[in-house]
Design a protein around this motif. Structure first.
Motif, short mmCIF file in Angstrom:
data_model
loop_
_atom_site.label_atom_id
_atom_site.label_comp_id
_atom_site.label_asym_id
_atom_site.label_seq_id
_atom_site.Cartn_x
_atom_site.Cartn_y
_atom_site.Cartn_z
N SER A 129 0.99 -1.22 0.06
CA SER A 129 0.04 0.01 -0.01
C SER A 129 0.89 1.33 -0.11
CB SER A 129 -0.92 0.03 1.25
OG SER A 129 0.08 0.06 2.45
N GLN A 141 -4.24 1.69 -2.50
CA GLN A 141 -4.59 2.75 -1.44
C GLN A 141 -4.27 2.16 -0.11
OE1 GLN A 141 -5.25 5.77 -2.22
NE2 GLN A 141 -5.36 5.29 -4.37
N ASP A 142 -3.87 3.00 0.90
CA ASP A 142 -3.97 2.52 2.18
C ASP A 142 -5.01 2.56 2.94
OD1 ASP A 142 -1.86 2.47 4.64
OD2 ASP A 142 -3.31 4.13 5.29
N GLU A 168 -7.56 0.91 1.59
CA GLU A 168 -7.64 -0.69 1.57
C GLU A 168 -7.04 -1.53 2.36
OE1 GLU A 168 -8.58 -0.99 -3.26
OE2 GLU A 168 -6.91 -0.19 -3.02
N ARG A 169 -5.72 -1.29 2.72
CA ARG A 169 -4.99 -1.79 3.61
C ARG A 169 -5.77 -1.95 4.98
NH1 ARG A 169 -2.06 -0.88 7.82
NH2 ARG A 169 -1.91 1.44 7.52
#
Length: 474
Positions: free
Chosen positions: A336, A443-444, A446-447
């Motif tokens: 990410s 995308q962070d 999403e992490r």
């Protein structure tokens, strides 16, 4: 003839005429009855035939996976069945998540920091069926071997005995990617990683690691910095097929034994605990980079690995992550982006300000990268969207090219500082300049959808302390 009630009495007919009237009436009544039954049957057929056809079709080949996991496991038990599953997967087009659009973040003025966002995953069974049946491609590089050093000589360019002190010349040569290569990648003191090489573990653990032939989820805790967190929402099929390994030092092992119980297989929940002896570094943060970046060295038969930092709790099934971040986008490495800083030099300044590591070492590392041509991030670097990863999660296929990438990334961590966010872009850019390969930076938010983040143990202890007594006068 008129009856008292006003009704007309029916006229009885005799002979042939009477019989004819009765027969005609019975045939008309029978015809109406048959017609009604036929229409009812046609209605039932028209209603239920499409339903049964849809049920049969989707139970075999569509995204609506109706087959139970145990049956699914049986269907994928041989190579021929795996090919068949891949064929069925290709029938299901377009992809169920093709129209998914990431919604804008909620307007909450009270919460301005990073937060999770929705992610479109496939059901676990369908994600498993999406797993490629042959090894992922590795451009140019086909055979990767690892350097062994009998007589280590320390040089002025940094490094460690565990890493083998590769020279700057060797470092630069390693970025000249060929079909067959031999590079420094830790464990230089022996042919068998973890056997008198530093970062040592026993043969029983090694045997268990060699049994992982598919997906391995790995994490580590050194210096008792964190507590073990059990993965959640893991399917029964994944529990049978994937491996979960937690690497710890003796200090962390002692803490685990005080708070929980290791069973006879040295497991805590899903995690198989491996105790590391002969730590290669005094700094637990740098030691943690060994299983993070070099797990292909001691999982030689695995195809995919998912690394999560010890402070994180995994809350999604590993196969769903692999399908979403690798197989769906045809990538072999996923990580990410940093949630706010795409620029390495800004990241370095933030590290210095937060005292993440020795300031002089961070400064010297960035100056070295600047002398090699690394520039601040700008829109001119597109389609590259960031030079800084949020490196606490790595999802990758264990292929020669991704193994080379993490080996060379580890060499930078070994030579400079353990702040791996600072060295990621340099290694990535040099490899991308030579071969058609790039990591997938998602995308962070999403992490944050598939991991929960906790505080380190020392921070939690500080938060639990009572406030100091007041020294002011009442």
């Amino acid at each position: 003839m008129t009856l008292p009630s006003g009704r007309t009495k029916p006229v009885r007919r005799s002979g042939a005429a009477g019989l004819f009237v009765v027969v005609v009436k019975d045939r008309a009544r029978c015809f109406r009855w048959l017609t009604l039954r036929a229409l009812l049957c046609l209605l039932l057929v028209a209603t239920f035939v499409p339903f049964f056809y849809t049920f049969f079709y989707y139970s075999q080949a569509s995204e609506l996976v109706i087959t139970r996991p145990s049956m699914f496991e049986q269907r994928l038990s041989s190579r021929e069945d795996k090919v068949h599953a891949l064929t069925l997967r290709n029938i299901s087009t377009p992809h169920p998540c093709e129209g998914f659009v990431l919604p804008p973040p909620p307007a909450d003025k009270k919460r301005t920091g990073p937060r999770p966002c929705p992610v479109c995953y496939l059901p676990v069974e369908q994600a498993m069926a999406s797993m490629p049946t042959s090894p992922s491609l590795s451009p140019v590089l086909k055979r990767l071997n690892y350097a062994i050093e009998d007589n280590l000589v320390q040089n002025k360019s940094g490094g460690s005995a565990f890493g083998g002190y590769p020279s700057l010349q060797q470092r630069n040569e390693y970025f000249d990617i060929k079909e067959s290569m031999t590079v420094h990648c830790g464990f230089v003191k022996g042919e068998i990683p973890g056997h008198n090489t530093g970062f040592d573990f026993d043969n029983v653990d090694r045997h268990e690691m060699e049994q992982c032939h598919g997906v391995v989820v790995a994490s580590a805790i050194f210096g008792n910095y964190d507590t073990i967190k059990q993965p959640k929402n893991i399917s029964e099929a994944t529990k049978r097929r994937a491996c979960f390994f937690m690497f710890v030092d003796e200090e962390t092992e002692a803490s685990i034994k005080n708070t929980t119980t290791l069973d006879n297989r040295r497991k805590v929940g899903l995690w198989r605990v491996v105790v590391i002896q002969n730590l290669p570094y005094a700094d637990p943060r740098r030691t943690g980079k060994v299983p993070k970046l070099l797990n292909h060295r001691f999982f030689p038969n695995a195809q995919y690995s998912i690394w999560i930092d010890g402070k994180l709790e995994l809350v999604e099934d590993p196969y769903r992550l692999l399908e979403r971040f690798l197989w769906r986008v045809n990538k072999t490495f996923a990580i990410s982006k940093h949630y706010s800083r795409p620029d390495v030099f800004l990241e370095g300044e933030a590290n210095i300000k937060a005292k993440k590591y020795d300031n002089t070492s961070i400064y010297n590392q960035l100056e070295f990268y600047k002398s090699e041509g690394l520039t601040p991030y700008s829109q001119a670097k597109l389609p590259i969207e960031s030079d800084v990863p949020e490196g606490c999660v790595i999802i990758r296929a264990l292929t020669p090219i991704t193994n080379l990438f993490t080996c060379l990334w580890f060499n930078e961590v070994d030579r400079f500082t353990p702040r791996d966010q600072l060295s990621f872009a340099t290694v990535r850019n040099k490899i991308m300049a030579r071969v058609d390969w790039s990591p997938h930076m998602f995308q962070d938010c999403e992490r944050r959808n598939f991991v929960n983040q906790a505080y380190h143990t020392d921070v939690m202890k500080e938060m639990a302390l009572p406030p100091p007594p007041s020294t002011g006068s009442d």
